[in-house]
Design a protein around this motif. Structure first.
Motif, short mmCIF file in Angstrom:
data_model
loop_
_atom_site.label_atom_id
_atom_site.label_comp_id
_atom_site.label_asym_id
_atom_site.label_seq_id
_atom_site.Cartn_x
_atom_site.Cartn_y
_atom_site.Cartn_z
N MET A 61 1.17 -1.62 -0.11
CA MET A 61 0.26 0.18 0.48
C MET A 61 1.14 1.29 0.12
O MET A 61 1.82 1.03 0.87
CB MET A 61 -1.24 -0.28 1.35
N LEU A 62 0.09 2.24 -0.73
CA LEU A 62 0.94 3.17 -1.05
C LEU A 62 0.97 4.30 0.13
O LEU A 62 -0.85 4.21 1.30
CB LEU A 62 1.13 4.08 -2.07
N ASP A 63 1.67 4.90 1.01
CA ASP A 63 1.97 5.92 2.38
C ASP A 63 0.91 7.14 1.72
O ASP A 63 2.01 7.54 0.82
CB ASP A 63 3.37 5.93 3.15
N GLY A 64 -0.01 7.77 2.22
CA GLY A 64 -0.61 9.05 1.45
C GLY A 64 -0.10 10.38 2.06
O GLY A 64 0.51 10.87 1.19
N ALA A 65 1.35 10.57 3.34
CA ALA A 65 2.15 11.20 3.39
C ALA A 65 2.96 11.84 2.86
O ALA A 65 3.57 12.89 3.01
CB ALA A 65 2.00 10.86 4.93
N ARG A 66 3.72 10.55 2.61
CA ARG A 66 4.79 10.25 1.58
C ARG A 66 4.27 10.54 -0.17
O ARG A 66 5.45 11.01 -0.73
CB ARG A 66 5.82 9.07 1.82
N THR A 67 3.79 10.36 -0.54
CA THR A 67 2.87 11.04 -1.85
C THR A 67 2.46 12.31 -2.23
O THR A 67 2.00 11.97 -1.73
CB THR A 67 2.20 9.18 -2.71
N ALA A 68 2.85 12.81 -3.48
CA ALA A 68 1.93 13.58 -3.65
C ALA A 68 0.55 13.37 -4.35
O ALA A 68 0.72 12.97 -4.93
CB ALA A 68 2.79 14.37 -4.75
N PRO A 69 -0.60 14.45 -3.45
CA PRO A 69 -2.03 14.05 -3.76
C PRO A 69 -2.44 14.17 -6.07
O PRO A 69 -3.69 13.63 -6.50
CB PRO A 69 -2.55 14.73 -2.93
N ILE A 70 -1.15 14.97 -6.02
CA ILE A 70 -1.78 15.91 -7.90
C ILE A 70 -0.46 15.87 -7.53
O ILE A 70 0.85 16.08 -7.52
CB ILE A 70 -2.49 17.06 -7.44
N ARG A 71 -0.36 16.03 -9.38
CA ARG A 71 0.24 16.07 -10.79
C ARG A 71 0.96 17.52 -10.04
O ARG A 71 0.32 18.83 -10.21
CB ARG A 71 0.58 16.06 -11.26
N PRO A 72 2.48 17.95 -10.17
CA PRO A 72 3.47 19.67 -10.17
C PRO A 72 2.64 19.97 -11.43
O PRO A 72 2.34 21.72 -10.81
CB PRO A 72 4.31 19.07 -9.93
N TYR A 73 2.56 20.14 -12.41
CA TYR A 73 1.92 20.48 -13.65
C TYR A 73 -0.05 20.90 -13.92
O TYR A 73 -0.16 22.04 -14.29
CB TYR A 73 2.05 19.66 -15.24
N ALA A 76 0.79 24.27 -11.33
CA ALA A 76 1.30 25.55 -12.39
C ALA A 76 -0.16 25.61 -12.89
O ALA A 76 -0.40 27.04 -13.05
CB ALA A 76 2.42 24.69 -13.02
N ALA A 77 -0.82 24.57 -13.24
CA ALA A 77 -2.08 25.16 -15.12
C ALA A 77 -3.30 25.87 -13.52
O ALA A 77 -3.66 26.87 -14.18
CB ALA A 77 -2.67 24.15 -15.32
N GLU A 78 -3.62 25.53 -11.86
CA GLU A 78 -4.33 26.23 -11.79
C GLU A 78 -3.65 27.34 -11.48
O GLU A 78 -4.46 28.84 -11.11
CB GLU A 78 -4.40 25.40 -10.10
N ARG A 79 -2.43 27.30 -10.58
CA ARG A 79 -2.12 29.37 -10.52
C ARG A 79 -1.90 30.18 -11.69
O ARG A 79 -2.16 31.32 -11.30
CB ARG A 79 -0.87 28.90 -10.54
#
Length: 119
Positions: A61-73, A76-79
């Motif tokens: 199982m992946l650790d949710g605290a260690r993985t990014a919930p969303i991609r950086p791009y 950036a598009a939302e910003r």
């Protein structure tokens, strides 16, 4: 009579030159004799195959605290979208201020500190 001789000659030439259909050759081959199978010698011990593994990775199982919930791009598009919305809101406020000033005859230069000395 001449036509039938020409047809017969053409039929005979085509029969000689044309490739066969394979029907006449079906029974001409002798039956194949079974090949002699060599005796099997005892070989090395058979090693069992490893357990099948998922092509999608390990079953951990992946650790949710260690993985990014969303991609950086995506962030950036939302910003960029948020900055565009802010700029549209600023431009709308400027336009409304200009319309109000024009409708009510407000001189905007008098409200700017130091602008009355220049004008």
């Amino acid at each position: 009579m001449t036509v039938s001789i020409i047809h017969a000659l053409a039929h005979w030439i085509l029969g000689v030159v044309r490739p066969g259909t394979g029907r006449r050759r079906a029974g001409t081959h002798p039956a194949a004799t079974p090949a002699r199978v060599p005796e099997r010698r005892p070989g090395p011990a058979v090693v069992p195959l490893p357990e099948p593994r998922s092509p999608y990775g390990l079953p951990l199982m992946l650790d949710g605290a260690r993985t990014a919930p969303i991609r950086p791009y995506v962030l950036a598009a939302e910003r960029v979208d948020q900055e565009r919305e802010r700029e549209r809101a600023r431009q709308t406020r400027r336009r409304v201020a200009l319309v109000v000033a024009a409708d009510f005859g407000v001189d905007l230069d008098l409200h700017v500190v130091g602008a009355e000395r220049v004008a």
